[in-house]
Design a protein around this motif. Structure first.
Motif: not given
Lengths: 316, 247, 300
Positions: A174-175, A177-180, A182-183, A185, A207, B94, B98, B102, B111, B114-118
């Motif tokens: 899940f992580l 697949s999110t923007r998190f 990407l962050a 990376n 985190f 990347m 991507e 980002i 935070l 950020l815990l969501r898809p684009v």
């Protein structure tokens, strides 16, 4: 890998994990350790593979999980399962707290200084536990006996460690697949650029370490109960075995990929179980040699090798 | 017009070397300003001082009227002041998409956000901006595999993705194929006029900067040598001397 | 726990004894730290196997003495044999990781350290070993301060080796080649220096220094297969504090560390001495990073 085949592999692994120990009760402990290894590799890869922070210190959170469970189960006078549940919860809270504190102090350090700092952290924790009388000092701590029947005990720990590994995998999946993801990376590829683009890198890094700490502490409490005894240097803060295996398995499978750490853990564990008994006391020598060989000759890992092979075949 | 950026008497030393000495500079909202000067005259250092990468020794930097000298790069970027780098910095492992995702403004949130898809809107915007700089075909390519010039364009697109109020561009045309430079100038102008981004551009290519900028500041030996319209600066004997090394 | 702290405050002679003994042991740390600084500066590698090279050097002297050699001859023997071991390690592993990502070299040398540590455990056993050099001890202040003569000898020899290294790097042809390579490997190659040979010699020299340190350690202190990593961390810490190209700073930092460690062992109890070493290293890195952060930089 397409989404469908992803779920297929997960289903097959889960089925193996549930049915395996029932069909082959003699191998229940091996299954349990396999899931522990999967959790190790996955949690290491969050920082090491995805974020570019190579840590030798993640074992600290595992050790905190071990000791928190042992102390709570010893001192609270609770029935077994209540004690275990409270012990696991305490371990998780303490480990996440430790990740926040240590992360604030250490995650500003980069590159090999971070790697060596975390190595120091791991050894220091083991040595402190080995000298601290409240937690049994050098002689370690024994955990209470599982109340159920013998076979039932094995199944309980195998399945609960499977559940931790599966949760950990799903959460990582899940992580990423999110923007998190990407962050993470972005921090790995160019930390300064990530800062210059306004990302809140410090909370992101802390985190990420907290996620590692959470699953490691959970598996630590369970593993301590399964083994029944924790030695400060050889079980809880086992930097020279578990601590290095984490790194090795993630690299062997392919760091920074979703399935790499899982694959690495499976290959490493099976190889170890098959060949280790033939090595008659030379196991740890072989482990040292294995680290050198994998790191020097196979740093891209199985997933990386596979990607290269496919690219070459497409080019041909 | 109000000053979007004001640099007031900034001095920056590295050990005994004075890289910027008592530099003052204004960038008005909505304009395209140029920063020129021979190699080693302190242009990139000044960018570092403005964007928070260097601690300023003396002087003050104001962005939208508020002092920002004490802030680091990330909070300054969140205020809407973003820079690109001379050596081009992108996230190599990347894909272009991507890299863009980002770099979006909403990735600067806390935070939980950020815990969501684009979000699809962000992806569409990323595609549009990649098309704007001519990299749409390469959108799934790993950034490290792009040519240097393409990476430069990607970095520019990433900066636009960040929706800055002020964008500091460090040599945007260096390494770009000369036949594409006119197109790039056009895009910089459109970013300024259509997206409303104020630009401060370091540039070595005189033809480019004279065409692009409405006002130019020339640095030499870490000090402001001349300032004015492109014509003023071009005709200034001291600027000519600084470039030809007669000074 | 802090009863002993009281003791140190009330009896300055005890303090003197603890500090002096620590300083003398610190000379051994200095030898291993010179080597680490050399390898770090020239090969750009953090050599995690450093401590195992020290321990191996100690075992060579231990075996030599068992075969009837006088202990002091063990020192040159350890150094020479370890030069060969270092050369082999370079040819076998290190040259493959020299110009790769620094974490690869850390992990590879960590693997080597586990390998050597476990081999030593199999061959020599896990017992703590030492060699009696037969020099006796010197006593001062009515016996309140006692220093083993061999520790004083170790101290002198370690400082002598440091001075010799300093002259070697400045005067000898190979030493100059090493310094040139450290400054700029590519330029050195263009000027006709065989950098691969320089790397091998540097690594061998490092192993020889470690061998000498181990030989002194087995005479003045003890060795044991698992004592390697603390030496690595001590060397690392000393180099971080002193800087890579600073022989004088390395000596000062190593002696300071020896004294500090001995005091900490005395106050906290010997069981926490290793924990102290590792925790101190972590604290030093954190402190350095906080200082760097003030300059808007970081430790990398």
């Amino acid at each position: 890998m397409s989404r469908l085949s992803d779920w297929h592999i997960m289903g097959a692994l889960a089925l193996t994990g549930i049915a395996g120990p029932l069909l082959f009760p003699a191998f229940a402990a091996q299954f349990a350790f396999l899931w522990l290894m999967v959790t190790f590799a996955l949690t290491w890869d969050i920082l090491g593979g995805r974020m570019g922070y190579n840590s030798f210190g993640n074992i600290v959170f595992f050790g905190i999980g071990c000791y928190a469970a042992a102390v709570i189960q010893r001192d609270m006078g609770l029935p077994y399962f209540e004690g275990l549940a409270l012990g696991l919860a305490a371990g998780v809270v303490l480990a996440v707290l430790a990740a926040v504190l240590l992360g604030s102090a250490l995650l500003g350090i980069r590159g090999h200084y971070f790697a060596i700092a975390t190595l120091g952290l791991a050894v220091a924790s083991g040595e402190i536990a080995a000298g601290w009388r409240y937690v049994g000092a050098g002689s370690g701590m024994a955990l209470p006996l599982y109340p159920g029947a013998l076979g039932e005990r094995e199944l309980f720990f195998t399945w609960s460690l499977l559940a931790v590994a599966a949760l950990c995998f799903l959460f990582c999946r899940f992580l990423y697949s999110t923007r998190f993801g990407l962050a993470l990376n972005a921090i790995r590829d160019d930390h300064d650029k990530a800062d210059a683009m306004g990302l809140r890198t410090t909370p992101i890094k802390i985190f990420a370490w907290c996620v590692s700490a959470f699953f490691l502490a959970l598996s630590g409490g369970l593993a301590a109960n399964m083994i029944g005894f924790i030695d400060p240097r050889d079980v809880a803060f086992a930097g020279a075995t578990f601590g290095v295996w984490m790194v090795l398995m993630a690299i062997l499978g392919g760091k920074g990929t979703l399935w790499g750490p899982v694959l690495g853990a499976i290959v490493f564990h099976i190889t170890q179980e098959i060949f280790w008994t033939y090595l008659l006391g030379w196991q740890r020598v072989a482990l040292g040699a294995l680290i050198v060989v994998i790191v020097v000759f196979f740093p891209q890992g199985i997933m990386g090798w596979w990607a290269e092979w496919r690219a070459r075949r497409e080019a041909a | 017009m109000s000053a979007l950026l004001e640099v007031r008497n900034v001095t920056k030393r590295f050990g005994g070397v004075v890289a910027n000495s008592n530099i003052s500079l204004r960038v008005e909202k909505g304009e395209i300003a140029g920063l020129i000067g021979p190699n080693g005259s302190g242009k990139s250092t000044l960018f570092g001082c403005i964007a928070g990468a260097h601690a300023v020794d003396e002087g003050e930097v104001f962005f939208e009227g508020a002092p920002i000298k004490h802030l680091r790069t990330a909070p300054i970027a969140r205020l809407g002041l973003v820079r690109t780098y001379q050596q081009t910095r992108i996230y190599g492992a990347m894909s272009c998409m991507e890299n863009m995702a980002i770099s979006a403004r909403e990735a600067q949130g806390g935070l939980l956000s950020l815990l969501r898809p684009v979000p699809p809107a962000t992806s569409r915007r990323a595609e549009d901006l990649l098309a704007f700089v001519g990299l749409h075909e390469k959108r799934e390519e790993k950034a490290a595999r792009l040519s240097f010039g393409q990476q430069k364009l990607l970095e520019f697109a990433m900066a636009l993705m960040n929706e800055p109020k002020l964008l500091l561009l460090d040599e945007p045309t260096a390494g770009i194929n000369p036949t594409l430079i006119n197109g790039l100038i056009d895009r910089l102008r459109r970013a300024n006029s259509e997206l409303g981004v104020t630009l401060l551009v370091i540039e070595h290519n005189m033809r480019v900067i004279m065409n692009l900028a409405q006002r130019i500041t020339c640095l030499a030996h870490g000090q402001v040598l001349a300032e004015g319209t492109p014509d003023d600066v071009r005709d200034d004997a001291r600027v000519l001397d600084a470039y030809l090394g007669v000074a | 726990m802090f009863d002993n702290l009281q003791l140190l405050i009330e009896f300055p002679a005890v303090t003197l004894d603890v500090v002096l003994n620590g300083l003398l042991i610190g000379a051994i740390f200095a030898l291993a730290a010179y080597g680490m600084a050399l390898v770090w500066g020239v090969l750009n590698i953090v050599n995690v196997v450093q401590g195992e090279l020290v321990v191996l050097g100690g075992y060579i002297t231990f075996v030599a003495v068992q075969w009837g050699l006088p202990p002091l001859l063990g020192l040159p023997l350890s150094a020479v044999v370890m030069y060969g071991v270092g050369w082999l390690i370079y040819r076998g592993v290190i040259f493959r990781v020299v110009d790769r990502d620094i974490f690869i070299s850390i992990l590879a040398t960590f693997g080597l350290s586990i390998l050597i540590q476990q081999l030593a455990n199999l061959v020599f056993g896990a017992e703590v070993r030492s060699v009696d050099a037969g020099f006796g001890s010197l006593h001062f202040l009515d016996g309140m301060v006692s220093l083993a003569a061999v520790k004083i000898a170790a101290f002198v020899l370690a400082l002598g080796a440091g001075a010799a290294l300093w002259f070697f790097l400045r005067k000898a042809r190979l030493g100059q080649a090493i310094r040139a390579t450290a400054q700029n490997p590519r330029a050195a190659r263009i000027l006709g220096i065989d950098t691969d040979r320089v790397f091998a010699a540097t690594y061998g020299l490092n192993a020889a220094l470690c061998g000498a340190a181990g030989s002194l350690a087995v005479m003045a202190w003890t060795i044991q297969p698992y004592m390697g990593l603390p030496y690595t961390i001590r060397s690392f810490m000393v180099v971080v504090v002193a800087g890579v190209g600073n022989v004088g700073g390395v000596v000062a930092a190593a002696l300071g560390l020896g004294a500090l460690e001995n005091v900490a062992g005395f106050v906290l109890g010997v069981e926490f001495q290793i924990a102290f070493v590792f925790a101190l290293m972590v604290l030093i890195l954190v402190w350095r990073n906080i200082r760097a952060a003030r300059q808007r930089s970081y430790l990398e």
